[in-house]
Design a protein around this motif. Structure first.
Motif, PDB file in Angstrom:
ATOM      1  N   ILE A 116      -7.491   3.831   1.257  1.00 31.26           N
ATOM      2  CA  ILE A 116      -6.591   4.316   2.301  1.00 31.26           C
ATOM      3  C   ILE A 116      -7.154   3.941   3.673  1.00 31.26           C
ATOM      4  O   ILE A 116      -6.426   3.472   4.557  1.00 31.26           O
ATOM      5  N   GLY A 117      -8.461   4.146   3.844  1.00 34.90           N
ATOM      6  CA  GLY A 117      -9.105   3.765   5.096  1.00 34.90           C
ATOM      7  C   GLY A 117      -8.994   2.281   5.376  1.00 34.90           C
ATOM      8  O   GLY A 117      -8.763   1.866   6.518  1.00 34.90           O
ATOM      9  N   ALA A 118      -9.136   1.457   4.321  1.00 30.17           N
ATOM     10  CA  ALA A 118      -9.034   0.005   4.495  1.00 30.17           C
ATOM     11  C   ALA A 118      -7.625  -0.403   4.896  1.00 30.17           C
ATOM     12  O   ALA A 118      -7.431  -1.278   5.746  1.00 30.17           O
ATOM     13  N   TYR A 119      -6.617   0.213   4.292  1.00 32.16           N
ATOM     14  CA  TYR A 119      -5.230  -0.087   4.646  1.00 32.16           C
ATOM     15  C   TYR A 119      -4.951   0.292   6.097  1.00 32.16           C
ATOM     16  O   TYR A 119      -4.313  -0.450   6.846  1.00 32.16           O
ATOM     17  N   MET A 287       5.327  -3.380   6.950  1.00 32.77           N
ATOM     18  CA  MET A 287       6.002  -2.419   6.080  1.00 32.77           C
ATOM     19  C   MET A 287       5.171  -2.155   4.833  1.00 32.77           C
ATOM     20  O   MET A 287       5.043  -1.012   4.370  1.00 32.77           O
ATOM     21  N   LEU A 288       4.578  -3.227   4.280  1.00 35.24           N
ATOM     22  CA  LEU A 288       3.764  -3.061   3.077  1.00 35.24           C
ATOM     23  C   LEU A 288       2.569  -2.161   3.362  1.00 35.24           C
ATOM     24  O   LEU A 288       2.224  -1.301   2.551  1.00 35.24           O
ATOM     25  N   VAL A 289       1.930  -2.364   4.502  1.00 38.21           N
ATOM     26  CA  VAL A 289       0.760  -1.549   4.832  1.00 38.21           C
ATOM     27  C   VAL A 289       1.152  -0.084   4.940  1.00 38.21           C
ATOM     28  O   VAL A 289       0.492   0.799   4.379  1.00 38.21           O
ATOM     29  N   TRP A 290       2.249   0.182   5.647  1.00 35.97           N
ATOM     30  CA  TRP A 290       2.632   1.578   5.870  1.00 35.97           C
ATOM     31  C   TRP A 290       3.194   2.236   4.622  1.00 35.97           C
ATOM     32  O   TRP A 290       2.761   3.310   4.222  1.00 35.97           O
ATOM     33  N   ILE A 291       4.165   1.565   3.988  1.00 31.54           N
ATOM     34  CA  ILE A 291       4.739   2.160   2.784  1.00 31.54           C
ATOM     35  C   ILE A 291       3.750   2.057   1.629  1.00 31.54           C
ATOM     36  O   ILE A 291       3.696   2.925   0.762  1.00 31.54           O
ATOM     37  N   GLY A 292       2.942   0.989   1.627  1.00 32.15           N
ATOM     38  CA  GLY A 292       1.938   0.836   0.580  1.00 32.15           C
ATOM     39  C   GLY A 292       0.935   1.968   0.547  1.00 32.15           C
ATOM     40  O   GLY A 292       0.350   2.271  -0.496  1.00 32.15           O
ATOM     41  N   LEU A 293       0.745   2.598   1.685  1.00 33.91           N
ATOM     42  CA  LEU A 293      -0.134   3.765   1.721  1.00 33.91           C
ATOM     43  C   LEU A 293       0.361   4.860   0.780  1.00 33.91           C
ATOM     44  O   LEU A 293      -0.432   5.646   0.269  1.00 33.91           O
ATOM     45  N   PHE A 294       1.675   4.895   0.533  1.00 35.54           N
ATOM     46  CA  PHE A 294       2.210   5.930  -0.349  1.00 35.54           C
ATOM     47  C   PHE A 294       1.667   5.774  -1.768  1.00 35.54           C
ATOM     48  O   PHE A 294       1.492   6.773  -2.482  1.00 35.54           O
ATOM     49  N   GLY A 295       1.442   4.543  -2.201  1.00 39.52           N
ATOM     50  CA  GLY A 295       0.872   4.344  -3.526  1.00 39.52           C
ATOM     51  C   GLY A 295      -0.518   4.932  -3.634  1.00 39.52           C
ATOM     52  O   GLY A 295      -0.869   5.580  -4.632  1.00 39.52           O
ATOM     53  N   LEU A 296      -1.317   4.700  -2.609  1.00 41.59           N
ATOM     54  CA  LEU A 296      -2.669   5.259  -2.596  1.00 41.59           C
ATOM     55  C   LEU A 296      -2.611   6.783  -2.471  1.00 41.59           C
ATOM     56  O   LEU A 296      -3.358   7.503  -3.149  1.00 41.59           O
ATOM     57  N   ILE A 297      -1.729   7.254  -1.604  1.00 39.39           N
ATOM     58  CA  ILE A 297      -1.614   8.694  -1.391  1.00 39.39           C
ATOM     59  C   ILE A 297      -1.132   9.390  -2.658  1.00 39.39           C
ATOM     60  O   ILE A 297      -1.597  10.487  -3.002  1.00 39.39           O
TER      61      ILE A 297
END
Length: 472
Positions: A116-119, A287-297
């Motif tokens: 999450i920190g890396a993203y 968009m991938l970085v922001w929405i992709g955070l949801f996968g990690l979250i």
């Protein structure tokens, strides 16, 4: 354990989750594995070698889940694997399975929080990834404390978003996909049959497991699920099929975007792969970085829920200090258990000198530590299934493992093989894993009074009666 039932006036876990919630938990626990961690397998085996590894591990997980569901529906307990092994093998078996599960679920969140920190660092280069990781712990421990229905509904929402984002990723990079890119330098050795390639296939096992790690954690929510005997099988089967499709789709599409070797040692392979296709300034990338955070979250949040229930169940049975078995009367969540796992995870984030060993990055070693716990737990769970089939043939099994004994035997055999090869390729991490187990065993060995004074648990009743009979 004392022969008394739990005080009905004490706060208990809330049985409020639906089958859809449970599917969201099962997939959400794992889905971060599609976003990061797995690409370290390319560094070990190459794209084609890691593809072979992933096929084998997917087969292991599919047979395991179909078998594990039998245990979950027969014994819907917050302790999950701890409860199955306890019932099958008594207190010592319960300790081994429970502590292994605890290591798996306590060490997975720090790896995810670092991702999450890396993203976030992609968007905010001045942000320290470790501080962002700690911030994630604070936010999502708080959400888990707020209540299980709130937590599970949020988990379902972000899991659906994470799945959507993976599908968007595959669609966006598809124009730049080339099978020639994927197969270039695809083996870690000279060819598929060379010693280097075979060695790489085995060395990559932890990172293929990361694709599916923690799906079994949905079992720990069975005690909070409405009608678990019907909803658990549907949630698990739908969950494993969802994850298999996403794992292969994500890995293959990412590997065909360009030189996959640039993605093999990073915590954010998907943004880096998309950057190759659409460039650094594309709106798709942001968009991938922001929405992709949801996968990690989704995984981070779900595994916090999982480790807290494991700590709660172990403490309730007398395997950990009883303070961790308390339930907040307002939120009906195990607050102290949630906080305890967070303290260990945050410590792991800042333990570079201890965990950055064997020449691998910190995240890779935390992943490997978590996988060691998972594999030991898988072995204990399948052994418990075989034992209970013999010792308790009349136990109600709303869902029986299909193709018994073939499916559980495949899962057990592959898990043992995975453990042996992981020990060979990750000796230093295994020594640290054994050290943690030794500390846990010392606590177990000298705290028998906690188990003697713990409240009776109807789901573990058979094992407890047997243990008392042996003692007499």
């Amino acid at each position: 354990m004392v022969n008394v039932m739990a005080d009905a006036s004490k706060p208990a876990l809330s049985r409020s989750l639906s089958g859809l919630h449970l599917w969201g938990i099962a997939v959400g626990l794992v889905i971060s594995g599609e976003y990061f961690g797995w690409s370290y397998g390319w560094a070990a085996a190459g794209t084609l070698g890691f593809l072979v590894t992933t096929v084998l591990i997917a087969a292991m997980y599919t047979t395991f889940i179909f078998s594990f569901t039998e245990l979950t529906t027969a014994i819907p307990h917050a302790g999950g694997p701890f409860a199955y092994a306890y019932r099958a093998f008594g207190p010592l078996g319960g300790f081994v399975a429970g502590f292994a599960t605890l290591i798996e679920f306590v060490f997975a969140p720090p790896a995810i929080s670092l991702a999450i920190g890396a993203y976030l660092n992609v968007q905010f280069p001045a942000l320290d990834p470790k501080l962002a990781a700690v911030g994630a712990y604070v936010v999502f421990m708080g959400l888990n404390i707020a209540g299980v229905t709130i937590a599970a509904t949020f988990e379902l929402f972000i899991t659906v978003l994470a799945i959507f984002e993976l599908l968007v990723f595959m669609g966006v990079v598809a124009p730049g996909f080339s099978w020639a890119n994927f197969v270039a330098n695809g083996w870690s050795g000279e060819n598929a049959f060379s010693l280097g390639s075979v060695s790489g296939i085995f060395a990559a096992i932890p990172f293929a497991i990361w694709f599916f790690l923690a799906i079994e954690g949905a079992a720990m929510a069975a005690e909070e699920t409405r009608n678990p005997t019907r909803t658990v099988p549907t949630a698990y089967i739908a969950g494993i099929l969802t994850l298999v499709l996403l794992a292969f789709g994500t890995m293959i599409m990412a590997g065909g975007t360009g030189d996959w070797r640039l993605l093999s040692n990073v915590n954010d392979p998907l943004p880096q792969a998309m950057k190759i296709v659409v460039g650094e300034n594309s709106g798709w990338l942001h968009m991938l970085v922001w929405i992709g955070l949801f996968g990690l979250i989704a995984s981070f949040h779900g595994i916090i829920m999982g480790y807290s229930r494991q700590i709660f169940a172990l403490a309730r049975a007398g395997f950990l200090p009883p303070a961790f078995a308390t339930i907040n009367p307002k939120t009906r969540t195990p607050v102290k258990a949630i906080l305890a796992g967070g303290v260990v995870g945050i410590a792991a984030i800042f333990s570079d000198s201890l965990i950055e060993i064997g020449g691998l990055p910190l995240t890779a070693n935390i992943v490997t530590m978590s996988v060691f716990g998972a594999i030991v737990m898988y072995i204990m769970s399948m052994a418990a299934l075989f034992k209970l089939r013999v010792s308790e043939p009349t136990l109600a099994r709303p869902f029986a493992a299909p193709f018994y004994p073939v499916f559980p035997a495949i899962a057990l055999g592959m898990a043992v093989a995975a453990l042996v090869t992981m020990i060979y390729f990750n000796w230093l991490v295994f020594c640290l894993f054994c050290g943690l187990f030794a500390v846990g065993f010392l606590f177990y060995r000298f705290t028998a009074d906690l188990r003697d004074n713990a409240e009776e648990d109807a789901l573990l009743e058979t094992a407890q009666i047997e243990a008392r009979t042996l003692a007499d």
